[in-house]
Design a protein around this motif. Structure first.
Motif, mmCIF file in Angstrom:
data_model
loop_
_atom_site.group_PDB
_atom_site.id
_atom_site.type_symbol
_atom_site.label_atom_id
_atom_site.label_comp_id
_atom_site.label_asym_id
_atom_site.label_seq_id
_atom_site.Cartn_x
_atom_site.Cartn_y
_atom_site.Cartn_z
ATOM 1 N N ASP A 207 -7.326 -7.661 9.466
ATOM 2 C CA ASP A 207 -7.685 -6.996 10.716
ATOM 3 C C ASP A 207 -8.745 -7.768 11.483
ATOM 4 N N ARG A 208 -9.636 -8.361 10.786
ATOM 5 C CA ARG A 208 -10.739 -9.061 11.454
ATOM 6 C C ARG A 208 -10.378 -10.520 11.781
ATOM 7 N N GLY A 209 -9.138 -10.881 11.609
ATOM 8 C CA GLY A 209 -8.756 -12.252 11.962
ATOM 9 C C GLY A 209 -9.161 -13.275 10.934
ATOM 10 N N GLY A 210 -9.156 -12.848 9.621
ATOM 11 C CA GLY A 210 -9.474 -13.809 8.569
ATOM 12 C C GLY A 210 -10.919 -13.825 8.188
ATOM 13 N N ARG A 211 -11.790 -12.974 8.875
ATOM 14 C CA ARG A 211 -13.214 -12.965 8.550
ATOM 15 C C ARG A 211 -13.461 -11.992 7.418
ATOM 16 N N LYS A 212 -14.269 -12.348 6.446
ATOM 17 C CA LYS A 212 -14.537 -11.522 5.270
ATOM 18 C C LYS A 212 -15.395 -10.315 5.656
ATOM 19 N N SER A 213 -14.963 -9.118 5.153
ATOM 20 C CA SER A 213 -15.707 -7.881 5.451
ATOM 21 C C SER A 213 -16.878 -7.721 4.518
ATOM 22 N N SER A 214 -17.818 -6.892 4.947
ATOM 23 C CA SER A 214 -19.007 -6.662 4.136
ATOM 24 C C SER A 214 -18.735 -5.590 3.078
ATOM 25 N N LYS A 215 -19.666 -5.384 2.183
ATOM 26 C CA LYS A 215 -19.523 -4.410 1.103
ATOM 27 C C LYS A 215 -19.546 -2.975 1.636
ATOM 28 N N ALA A 216 -20.325 -2.734 2.638
ATOM 29 C CA ALA A 216 -20.382 -1.384 3.228
ATOM 30 C C ALA A 216 -19.069 -1.016 3.905
ATOM 31 N N ASP A 217 -18.442 -1.963 4.558
ATOM 32 C CA ASP A 217 -17.157 -1.709 5.197
ATOM 33 C C ASP A 217 -16.095 -1.393 4.171
ATOM 34 N N ARG A 218 -16.132 -2.092 3.028
ATOM 35 C CA ARG A 218 -15.120 -1.819 2.002
ATOM 36 C C ARG A 218 -15.299 -0.417 1.402
ATOM 37 N N LYS A 219 -16.551 0.004 1.191
ATOM 38 C CA LYS A 219 -16.787 1.372 0.676
ATOM 39 C C LYS A 219 -16.306 2.429 1.666
ATOM 40 N N ARG A 220 -16.564 2.183 2.927
ATOM 41 C CA ARG A 220 -16.126 3.135 3.946
ATOM 42 C C ARG A 220 -14.603 3.264 3.994
ATOM 43 N N LEU A 221 -13.924 2.153 3.829
ATOM 44 C CA LEU A 221 -12.465 2.179 3.820
ATOM 45 C C LEU A 221 -11.911 2.902 2.608
ATOM 46 N N ARG A 222 -12.518 2.692 1.453
ATOM 47 C CA ARG A 222 -12.039 3.406 0.258
ATOM 48 C C ARG A 222 -12.243 4.898 0.384
ATOM 49 N N LYS A 223 -13.385 5.323 0.947
ATOM 50 C CA LYS A 223 -13.663 6.743 1.113
ATOM 51 C C LYS A 223 -12.691 7.386 2.096
ATOM 52 N N GLN A 224 -12.344 6.663 3.134
ATOM 53 C CA GLN A 224 -11.404 7.184 4.119
ATOM 54 C C GLN A 224 -10.006 7.319 3.523
ATOM 55 N N LYS A 225 -9.626 6.413 2.691
ATOM 56 C CA LYS A 225 -8.310 6.506 2.052
ATOM 57 C C LYS A 225 -8.236 7.685 1.082
ATOM 58 N N LEU A 226 -9.293 7.930 0.363
ATOM 59 C CA LEU A 226 -9.304 9.071 -0.554
ATOM 60 C C LEU A 226 -9.194 10.377 0.206
#
Length: 390
Positions: A366-385
């Motif tokens: 989504d970010r065009g190949g740029r690595k996401s931060s740790k906070a963004d990954r936690k937010r995505l996991r919480k939204q999926k749950l």
């Protein structure tokens, strides 16, 4: 029939004998007496008398420093003996007459001193001929400077004859008679000037040729110095007794002859060894080259090359999370889709490592190949749950 066969055998025997004589180097047409004389002459000498076993001219030159030292020692001993005999000449003359010991007079013609000077100069001429015989084959001598050694050999030979006969006195008388002028030094200036001009020109050319052998150059220059000293002592008008003056002049002269022979032999040895390739290259120092090779072997092994070891490299600084390292693989769209489908097929309640990687790859996509931060990954996991619970 028997007679015919015996004649054939006789003819065949004669042919075999003729072939044997041809193989032995004898012509079959020689008569019996000539063949016997040839065999007798051949048997009178061994194989050492053949031409291939004869010594060459260059074999006369000494090759070792020991032989050169022995030659110099023999000459110096002979000069010392003649000087001692001249000093004790009055005591020996008291036993009988002075004419009985005239051979010990240093300045007299026909004495042992003149004979020794003639021998030394004659051997110097032979040494110059040896140098000439080898130097004339040098490739880079385009102007033919080797011919000066032939001129030097003729000059030393003439001086050898003059040492016993006194030709310079005859030249002095002739030049004084022709010019009607005695000139300075009671007419001696004629032969000194003429012979000095020839000698200076020849010796100067020889010294230029001896630059490759410094020992021969120094010894030859010393011999010229002793000759000049002998002339100066003879005509300087010093207040010395006759015995001391004669002793100084003749000793300097014979010493110059001996050093000339030594210098000529040194250069003859140098030329012979150089022609045979037994001398090191010009400018090379054998001791330094040997030390350099030994140090190279000790540092780099048998190969002779030293091994260079670089220092430890510094540890690279860690990269921040928001920046991608150049060596990390870039996730493609196909890989992201595959990981996303694998994450949906899993039935685990808690997020696994595959989901983490899926989230990371999806976020990277989504970010065009740029690595996401740790906070963004936690937010995505919480939204999926939360989406799964609904």
């Amino acid at each position: 029939m028997q007679l015919y066969h015996s004649q054939q055998r006789a003819d065949r025997r004669r042919r075999v004998v003729a072939e044997d004589r041809t193989d032995d180097g004898l012509e079959p047409t020689k008569s019996g007496s000539a063949a016997r004389a040839s065999r007798k002459a051949t048997a009178a000498y061994t194989d050492g008398a053949k031409q291939e076993h004869a010594r060459r001219v260059t074999d006369l030159a000494p090759r070792t420093h020991l032989s050169l030292a022995l030659i110099f020692l023999a000459g110096a001993t002979s000069i010392t003996g003649l000087v001692a005999g001249y000093l004790y000449l009055p005591e020996m003359a008291a036993w009988g007459s002075k004419d009985g010991f005239a051979a010990l007079e240093l300045g007299a013609r026909g004495s042992l001193a003149s004979w020794l000077s003639s021998v030394l100069l004659g051997f110097s001429a032979v040494a110059a001929l040896i140098v000439w015989s080898v130097r004339r084959h040098k490739l880079d001598d385009y102007r033919g400077h080797y011919r000066w050694w032939l001129i030097a050999a003729a000059a030393w030979l003439l001086m050898s004859v003059d040492a016993t006969t006194g030709i310079h006195d005859a030249l002095r008388v002739v030049m004084t008679k022709l010019s009607s002028n005695a000139g300075p030094l009671a007419g001696h200036a004629w032969w000194i000037g003429l012979w000095g001009l020839i000698l200076v020109t020849t010796v100067a050319r020889l010294l230029l040729d001896m630059r490759a052998c410094r020992s021969a150059l120094v010894v030859t220059m010393l011999s010229m110095g002793l000759w000049i000293a002998a002339l100066v002592l003879r005509f300087a008008g010093l207040n010395l007794t006759e015995i001391r003056l004669t002793l100084a002049v003749e000793t300097s002269k014979m010493g110059g002859h001996l050093l000339l022979l030594l210098g000529s032999l040194l250069y003859a040895r140098h030329v012979i060894l150089h022609s045979q390739g037994l001398l090191p290259a010009r400018g090379a120092n054998p001791k330094k080259e040997r030390a350099k090779k030994e140090s190279a072997k000790s540092n780099g092994g048998e190969s002779g090359h030293s091994t260079r070891v670089d220092g430890a490299h510094a540890t690279p600084a860690p990269h921040s999370n928001d920046k991608r390292h150049d060596l990390q693989p870039v996730a493609t769209n196909a890989d992201a889709a595959h990981l996303h489908s694998a994450a949906k097929s899993s039935r685990a309640v808690e997020p696994s490592d595959e989901e983490d990687g899926d989230d990371q790859d999806q976020d990277d996509d989504d970010r065009g190949g740029r690595k996401s931060s740790k906070a963004d990954r936690k937010r995505l996991r919480k939204q999926k749950l939360e989406d799964r619970d609904w």
